[in-house]
Scaffold this motif. Structure first.
Motif, PDB file in Angstrom:
ATOM      1  N   LEU A 262      82.868  53.927   1.885  1.00  0.00           N
ATOM      2  CA  LEU A 262      81.810  54.266   1.474  1.00  0.00           C
ATOM      3  C   LEU A 262      80.714  54.890   2.489  1.00  0.00           C
ATOM      4  O   LEU A 262      80.028  55.843   2.407  1.00  0.00           O
ATOM      5  N   LEU A 263      80.566  54.020   3.582  1.00  0.00           N
ATOM      6  CA  LEU A 263      79.562  54.170   4.630  1.00  0.00           C
ATOM      7  C   LEU A 263      80.181  55.141   5.746  1.00  0.00           C
ATOM      8  O   LEU A 263      79.166  55.710   6.267  1.00  0.00           O
ATOM      9  N   LEU A 264      81.355  55.666   5.464  1.00  0.00           N
ATOM     10  CA  LEU A 264      81.724  56.715   6.450  1.00  0.00           C
ATOM     11  C   LEU A 264      81.327  58.101   5.482  1.00  0.00           C
ATOM     12  O   LEU A 264      81.344  59.119   6.333  1.00  0.00           O
ATOM     13  N   ILE A 265      80.953  58.216   4.214  1.00  0.00           N
ATOM     14  CA  ILE A 265      80.950  59.337   3.525  1.00  0.00           C
ATOM     15  C   ILE A 265      79.299  59.569   2.802  1.00  0.00           C
ATOM     16  O   ILE A 265      78.735  60.628   3.011  1.00  0.00           O
ATOM     17  N   ILE A 266      78.846  58.261   2.539  1.00  0.00           N
ATOM     18  CA  ILE A 266      77.539  58.282   1.843  1.00  0.00           C
ATOM     19  C   ILE A 266      76.238  57.833   2.596  1.00  0.00           C
ATOM     20  O   ILE A 266      76.287  56.878   3.207  1.00  0.00           O
ATOM     21  N   PRO A 267      75.405  58.732   3.074  1.00  0.00           N
ATOM     22  CA  PRO A 267      74.249  58.317   3.734  1.00  0.00           C
ATOM     23  C   PRO A 267      73.473  57.122   3.280  1.00  0.00           C
ATOM     24  O   PRO A 267      72.971  57.218   2.000  1.00  0.00           O
ATOM     25  N   LEU A 268      73.504  56.269   3.984  1.00  0.00           N
ATOM     26  CA  LEU A 268      72.648  55.104   3.528  1.00  0.00           C
ATOM     27  C   LEU A 268      71.797  54.309   4.561  1.00  0.00           C
ATOM     28  O   LEU A 268      72.399  54.166   5.879  1.00  0.00           O
ATOM     29  N   ASN A 269      70.617  54.212   4.325  1.00  0.00           N
ATOM     30  CA  ASN A 269      69.774  53.572   5.372  1.00  0.00           C
ATOM     31  C   ASN A 269      70.151  52.332   5.706  1.00  0.00           C
ATOM     32  O   ASN A 269      70.520  51.606   4.954  1.00  0.00           O
ATOM     33  N   ILE A 270      69.836  52.020   7.054  1.00  0.00           N
ATOM     34  CA  ILE A 270      69.923  50.513   7.050  1.00  0.00           C
ATOM     35  C   ILE A 270      69.388  49.327   6.529  1.00  0.00           C
ATOM     36  O   ILE A 270      70.073  48.332   6.411  1.00  0.00           O
ATOM     37  N   TYR A 271      68.042  49.664   6.228  1.00  0.00           N
ATOM     38  CA  TYR A 271      67.547  48.571   5.304  1.00  0.00           C
ATOM     39  C   TYR A 271      68.246  48.460   3.832  1.00  0.00           C
ATOM     40  O   TYR A 271      68.079  47.497   3.267  1.00  0.00           O
ATOM     41  N   VAL A 272      68.271  49.593   3.418  1.00  0.00           N
ATOM     42  CA  VAL A 272      69.076  49.717   1.943  1.00  0.00           C
ATOM     43  C   VAL A 272      70.730  48.737   2.197  1.00  0.00           C
ATOM     44  O   VAL A 272      70.636  48.046   1.234  1.00  0.00           O
TER      45      VAL A 272
END
Length: 243
Positions: free
Chosen positions: A161-171
């Motif tokens: 999922l982290l390869l595809i969906i932008p996710l903030n480090i704090y989230v």
């Protein structure tokens, strides 16, 4: 390569510390509830198996090693700019922070529900999932008591999922913390959420210790991870949970 295995070791140490501190905290509450004439609050009245906690810790240490490996892989991918993890909370707008969390939650829920159902296919169950269900009465130590094959299946989804969906480090950090406490609470075998919450519209969609207790008890019900909607839609929710 040496640096990579150094990352694995650091993640492994962090995960072990997390496991023993969190499981130990919840288990002390479990024992206090069980021993202080409040044993009726324990959802499962079956006694623990001989050496159950020891075996749960054994399998959990192995699981932590596997989770550490995947954590190190994810960290390496991030260092080499292969992931969609980003640092600036404002990059996609602050509105996107909770939206991205909801997206990750729903995708993880969907993956887990279907892979969990697959693990209950008899031939797969014996090899992959039986270790977890050896704990007929769960304890906080059960939370990460998995066979290595199951640990791999559990660990695969988040890096993908982290390869595809932008996710903030704090989230991401919040999500990892949420995953940890959710797993321990659901295996606590004591219902800690108040009745008014459990009877609310949102509470009925939320998986708690009671919901997961019936999965361990009935075996072929309540496959969800965080939410009950897949169990409701696919008619796999325990009748004990239905009004």
């Amino acid at each position: 390569m040496a640096n990579f295995f150094g990352f694995v070791f650091i993640f492994f140490a962090i995960l072990l510390i997390r496991y023993f501190i969190t499981a130990g905290f919840f288990f002390s509450y479990y024992l206090k509830t069980k021993n202080n004439k409040t044993g009726n609050k324990i959802l499962s009245q079956r006694p623990l198996k001989k050496n159950q906690v020891r075996k749960e810790i054994y399998w959990s240490v192995i699981s932590s090693g596997i989770f550490a490996f995947f954590g190190a892989v994810t960290y390496w991918l991030w260092l080499n700019d292969f992931t969609a993890i980003y640092l600036d909370p404002a990059k996609f707008g602050y509105w996107y922070l909770p939206v991205s969390l909801i997206i990750i939650l729903l995708l993880h829920e969907t993956y887990y529900y279907w892979i969990h159902r697959a693990m209950h296919v008899p031939k797969i169950y014996k090899v992959v999932h039986k270790v977890h269900h050896d704990s007929l009465s769960s304890t906080p130590w059960t939370a990460f008591s998995f066979h290595p094959w199951e640990s791999i299946l559990e660990a695969l989804i988040l890096p993908i999922l982290l390869l595809i969906i932008p996710l903030n480090i704090y989230v991401l950090l919040f999500y990892l913390l949420f995953m940890t406490f959710s797993s321990f609470i659901n295996h606590l075998d004591i219902e800690i959420y108040p009745d008014f919450f459990r009877k609310s519209s949102f509470g009925k969609l939320w998986i708690d210790a009671t919901h997961h207790h019936y999965h361990h008890k009935e075996f072929n019900t309540n496959y969800g991870l965080y939410f009950t909607f897949w169990d409701k839609w696919m008619n796999t929710e325990s009748r004990k949970m239905q009004p």
